[in-house]
Design a protein around this motif. Structure first.
Motif, PDB file in Angstrom:
ATOM      1  N   GLY A  22       0.612  -1.268   0.187  1.00  0.00           N
ATOM      2  CA  GLY A  22      -0.261  -0.248  -0.810  1.00  0.00           C
ATOM      3  C   GLY A  22       0.923   1.112   0.133  1.00  0.00           C
ATOM      4  O   GLY A  22       0.747   2.336  -0.241  1.00  0.00           O
ATOM      5  N   ALA A  23       1.529   1.314   0.821  1.00  0.00           N
ATOM      6  CA  ALA A  23       2.615   2.419   0.702  1.00  0.00           C
ATOM      7  C   ALA A  23       3.197   2.454  -0.340  1.00  0.00           C
ATOM      8  O   ALA A  23       3.814   4.096  -0.804  1.00  0.00           O
ATOM      9  N   ALA A  24       4.134   1.968  -1.491  1.00  0.00           N
ATOM     10  CA  ALA A  24       4.260   1.992  -2.712  1.00  0.00           C
ATOM     11  C   ALA A  24       3.615   1.767  -3.264  1.00  0.00           C
ATOM     12  O   ALA A  24       4.327   3.014  -4.246  1.00  0.00           O
ATOM     13  N   LEU A  25       2.228   1.941  -3.472  1.00  0.00           N
ATOM     14  CA  LEU A  25       1.645   2.387  -4.506  1.00  0.00           C
ATOM     15  C   LEU A  25       0.638   4.220  -4.297  1.00  0.00           C
ATOM     16  O   LEU A  25       1.102   4.334  -3.161  1.00  0.00           O
ATOM     17  N   SER A  26       0.322   4.259  -5.770  1.00  0.00           N
ATOM     18  CA  SER A  26      -0.155   5.690  -5.239  1.00  0.00           C
ATOM     19  C   SER A  26      -1.374   5.768  -5.438  1.00  0.00           C
ATOM     20  O   SER A  26      -2.156   5.264  -6.012  1.00  0.00           O
ATOM     21  N   GLY A  27      -1.797   7.024  -4.929  1.00  0.00           N
ATOM     22  CA  GLY A  27      -3.848   7.340  -5.296  1.00  0.00           C
ATOM     23  C   GLY A  27      -4.652   6.481  -5.283  1.00  0.00           C
ATOM     24  O   GLY A  27      -4.538   5.208  -4.109  1.00  0.00           O
ATOM     25  N   GLU A  28      -5.236   6.128  -6.910  1.00  0.00           N
ATOM     26  CA  GLU A  28      -5.923   5.257  -6.943  1.00  0.00           C
ATOM     27  C   GLU A  28      -5.403   3.961  -6.646  1.00  0.00           C
ATOM     28  O   GLU A  28      -6.218   2.800  -6.742  1.00  0.00           O
ATOM     29  N   ARG A  29      -4.713   4.171  -7.381  1.00  0.00           N
ATOM     30  CA  ARG A  29      -4.073   2.500  -7.076  1.00  0.00           C
ATOM     31  C   ARG A  29      -3.640   1.639  -6.363  1.00  0.00           C
ATOM     32  O   ARG A  29      -4.322   0.861  -6.119  1.00  0.00           O
ATOM     33  N   ARG A  30      -3.429   2.017  -5.195  1.00  0.00           N
ATOM     34  CA  ARG A  30      -3.347   1.850  -3.775  1.00  0.00           C
ATOM     35  C   ARG A  30      -4.873   1.628  -3.159  1.00  0.00           C
ATOM     36  O   ARG A  30      -5.455   1.021  -2.504  1.00  0.00           O
ATOM     37  N   MET A  31      -5.510   2.907  -3.804  1.00  0.00           N
ATOM     38  CA  MET A  31      -7.182   2.685  -2.830  1.00  0.00           C
ATOM     39  C   MET A  31      -7.944   0.938  -3.790  1.00  0.00           C
ATOM     40  O   MET A  31      -8.191  -0.390  -3.301  1.00  0.00           O
ATOM     41  N   GLU A  32      -7.154   0.927  -5.404  1.00  0.00           N
ATOM     42  CA  GLU A  32      -7.654  -0.028  -5.766  1.00  0.00           C
ATOM     43  C   GLU A  32      -6.994  -1.331  -5.222  1.00  0.00           C
ATOM     44  O   GLU A  32      -7.769  -2.506  -4.565  1.00  0.00           O
TER      45      GLU A  32
END
Length: 96
Positions: A22-32
């Motif tokens: 989760g920390a490595a992903l950003s914004g929308e991708r983290r939520m997905e």
């Protein structure tokens, strides 16, 4: 048979857990990612983590953008399974 990374990284840039991914992903991708993980049946959660860990590793790769562009443009170098098998046989490595 196991594949070795093109550019080994020690330790992993992205920890192999939900917080690290989760920390490595950003914004929308983290939520997905969190949406898929929370919606997964318990027996499928590991597969979701494994899939998204790969995504996070690509997202944080120094040359990830170049790899994505080459793949989309059809210019990414590829190797057939037959070539890999022949190479392993020539090197005296196990096949199969």
């Amino acid at each position: 048979m196991s594949a070795q990374p093109i550019h080994p990284h020690e330790p992993d840039r992205v920890p192999r857990n939900a917080d690290g991914i989760g920390a490595a992903l950003s914004g929308e991708r983290r939520m997905e990612f969190y949406g898929k993980l929370l919606a997964a049946a318990p027996e499928n959660a590991e597969a979701v983590l494994r899939c998204w860990w790969c995504e996070a590793m690509l997202d944080t790769s120094p040359d990830g953008g170049q790899l994505t562009e080459a793949a989309l443009a059809g210019t990414l170098p590829t190797t057939s399974v037959a070539e890999v098998i022949a190479h392993r046989q020539e090197a005296g490595l196990p096949v199969g």
